[in-house]
Scaffold this active site. Structure first.
Site, PDB file in Angstrom:
ATOM      1  CB  CYS A 188       5.420  -2.643  16.464  1.00 26.45           C
ATOM      2  SG  CYS A 188       7.120  -2.260  15.961  1.00 26.45           S
ATOM      3  CB  CYS A 220       2.300  -1.857  13.762  1.00 22.11           C
ATOM      4  SG  CYS A 220       2.415  -1.572  11.987  1.00 22.11           S
ATOM      5  CB  SER A 243       9.201   6.566   9.861  1.00 24.03           C
ATOM      6  OG  SER A 243       8.800   6.166  11.155  1.00 24.03           O
ATOM      7  CB  SER A 301       8.737   4.212  15.643  1.00 26.35           C
ATOM      8  OG  SER A 301       8.335   4.674  14.369  1.00 26.35           O
ATOM      9  CG  LEU A 302      11.487   6.593  21.860  1.00 24.06           C
ATOM     10  CD1 LEU A 302      12.748   5.891  21.397  1.00 24.06           C
ATOM     11  CD2 LEU A 302      11.818   8.014  22.343  1.00 24.06           C
ATOM     12  CD  GLU A 318      -2.903  -1.252   2.237  1.00 21.73           C
ATOM     13  OE1 GLU A 318      -3.932  -1.902   2.069  1.00 21.73           O
ATOM     14  OE2 GLU A 318      -2.612  -0.739   3.321  1.00 21.73           O
ATOM     15  N   GLY A 349       6.466  -1.920   6.285  1.00 21.71           N
ATOM     16  CA  GLY A 349       7.839  -2.408   6.356  1.00 21.71           C
ATOM     17  C   GLY A 349       8.777  -1.521   7.141  1.00 21.71           C
ATOM     18  CD  GLU A 350      12.765  -0.162  10.240  1.00 22.07           C
ATOM     19  OE1 GLU A 350      11.805   0.244  10.922  1.00 22.07           O
ATOM     20  OE2 GLU A 350      13.680   0.605   9.869  1.00 22.07           O
ATOM     21  CG  ASN A 357      -4.561   5.704  13.593  1.00 22.58           C
ATOM     22  OD1 ASN A 357      -5.353   6.598  13.878  1.00 22.58           O
ATOM     23  ND2 ASN A 357      -3.403   5.933  13.008  1.00 22.58           N
TER      24      ASN A 357
END
Ligand code: SAH
Length: 367
Positions: free
Chosen positions: A128, A131, A201, A224-225, A90, A173-174, A300
């Site tokens: 995560c 997510c 990110s 992203s913490l 996406e 993805g990372e 979300n």
């Protein structure tokens, strides 16, 4: 057939040498692909016809196919894109309606600032807790061509021009687990999107940060913490077990930050998990080590994929942000765009078949 989209000019020149020997042909083809948003070789009308035909026989232009799209009233639009092997990812188109009051009705009219959110992998191995992409499990790395292909397809569909878009690597993805292809994509994108208008990110992959730091086209960094102590962070983001906070912050201090720039920390705010005032104070102490700002993203929710996690009340979101701000941290609350299109942060899940019904929502009957 090899895809020309992800190739630098020298690589493209080498690849097409047999059918297009003149050294200027690679730059000419790239101008068609980028400035003129061409989707096929026959469109490249200033190349000799025989050359166009020879190119079309030997190469593809790997623009992903639009499998489906869904728009949100705030101008956001989610694109489900199918890659050559049928894998789906996406990408999201967003308009900054605050700065551009006309933008809501615009399709990328001149002067409109738009943002394109790209995927770097088809799935994600990091898992995560908050997510939805992580629920898919890992997926393959996207090639540089597939990454810039997402940008070019959205540019064609939404008709935005070469210097009108910001790019964020915040899709599926990372990106720092695919740093070679993401790096090549950044180099290619740089011809029309300044690295200053590009943000990557990451969940905090230390070797990936080091590899990215050595590249010429470095994007802005968002990290992203979401937790300020190792125990909580390892629970929310298992990657913290490999790259704990001390290692992450040591790497961030080595990051070659340009003058006047800051690292953005993202904090997905989850009720009862990481929204206490004490946590805000701990977060402030952590991020004050660097020139930094914090984006608080109220979770979300997803009743189906994240049934146990809730977004805090607006008052609790506000209180958390105020505590941070009182501790001297620059903070912005990001209420996600694209929510009705399931296009907001943490909601991307490209593998789903288009049109698959959502699970029934539980509503009170009103009687
Ligand atoms: N893997 C990268 C990029 C993808 S996620 C990363 O971890 O940064 C992009 C952003 O969406 C991250 O800041 C992530 O923390 C946030 N996010 C993930 N799930 C979310 C959710 N359910 N609600 C709000 N934000 C979410």
């Amino acid at each position: 057939m090899p895809d020309v989209l992800g190739l630098s000019i020298p690589d493209l020149q080498r690849a097409v040498r047999e059918v297009a020997p003149e050294p200027y042909r690679a730059a000419q083809i790239q101008r068609w692909l980028w400035e003129r948003r061409a989707a096929s070789f026959p469109e490249m009308t200033d190349l000799p016809r025989a050359m166009r035909e020879a190119l079309a026989e030997r190469f593809t232009i790997g623009l992903p196919r639009v499998a489906s799209r869904s728009a949100s009233v705030d101008g956001a639009e989610k694109f489900l894109l199918e890659l050559a092997d049928g894998v789906r990812v996406e990408a999201v188109f967003l308009v900054d309606s605050k700065r551009h009051p006309a933008a809501e009705t615009s399709d990328g009219a001149p002067g409109t600032r738009v943002t394109v959110c790209l995927s770097s992998q088809a799935g994600c191995a990091l898992d995560c807790a908050f997510c939805v992409t992580g629920r898919l499990g890992s997926g393959r790395n996207l090639t540089a061509g597939e990454i810039v292909g997402q940008y070019l397809v959205l540019a064609r569909e939404k008709r935005f021009g070469p210097r009108e878009a910001n790019v964020v690597f915040m899709g599926m993805g990372e990106p720092l687990l695919n740093v070679a292809c993401v790096g090549t994509a950044l180099d290619l994108l740089a011809r029309e999107v300044s690295p200053r208008r590009t943000t990557l990110s990451t969940a905090g992959i230390v070797p990936g940060l080091e590899a990215l730091a050595r590249r010429a086209h470095r994007p802005n960094l968002a990290v992203s913490l979401s937790a300020a102590d190792d125990a909580t962070r390892s629970r929310l983001m298992p990657v913290n077990r490999t790259h704990p906070l001390a290692d992450l912050f040591a790497a961030l201090k080595r990051w070659p930050l340009e003058k006047g720039r800051r690292v953005t920390f993202e904090w997905v705010l989850i009720a009862g998990v990481n929204d206490a005032p004490e946590t805000a104070r701990r977060l402030a102490a952590l991020v004050r080590q660097l020139p930094a700002e914090v984006n608080v993203i109220p979770l979300n929710e997803s009743a189906r994929w994240l049934p146990d996690l809730k977004r805090p009340s607006p008052a609790a979101v506000d209180a958390f942000a105020r505590t941070l701000s009182r501790c001297g941290v620059d903070v912005t609350v990001r209420w996600s765009k694209g929510l009705e299109a399931d296009a907001a942060c943490g909601q991307l899940r490209g593998r789903e078949a288009p049109g698959r019904p959502k699970p029934p929502e539980i509503r009170s009957s009103g009687t």
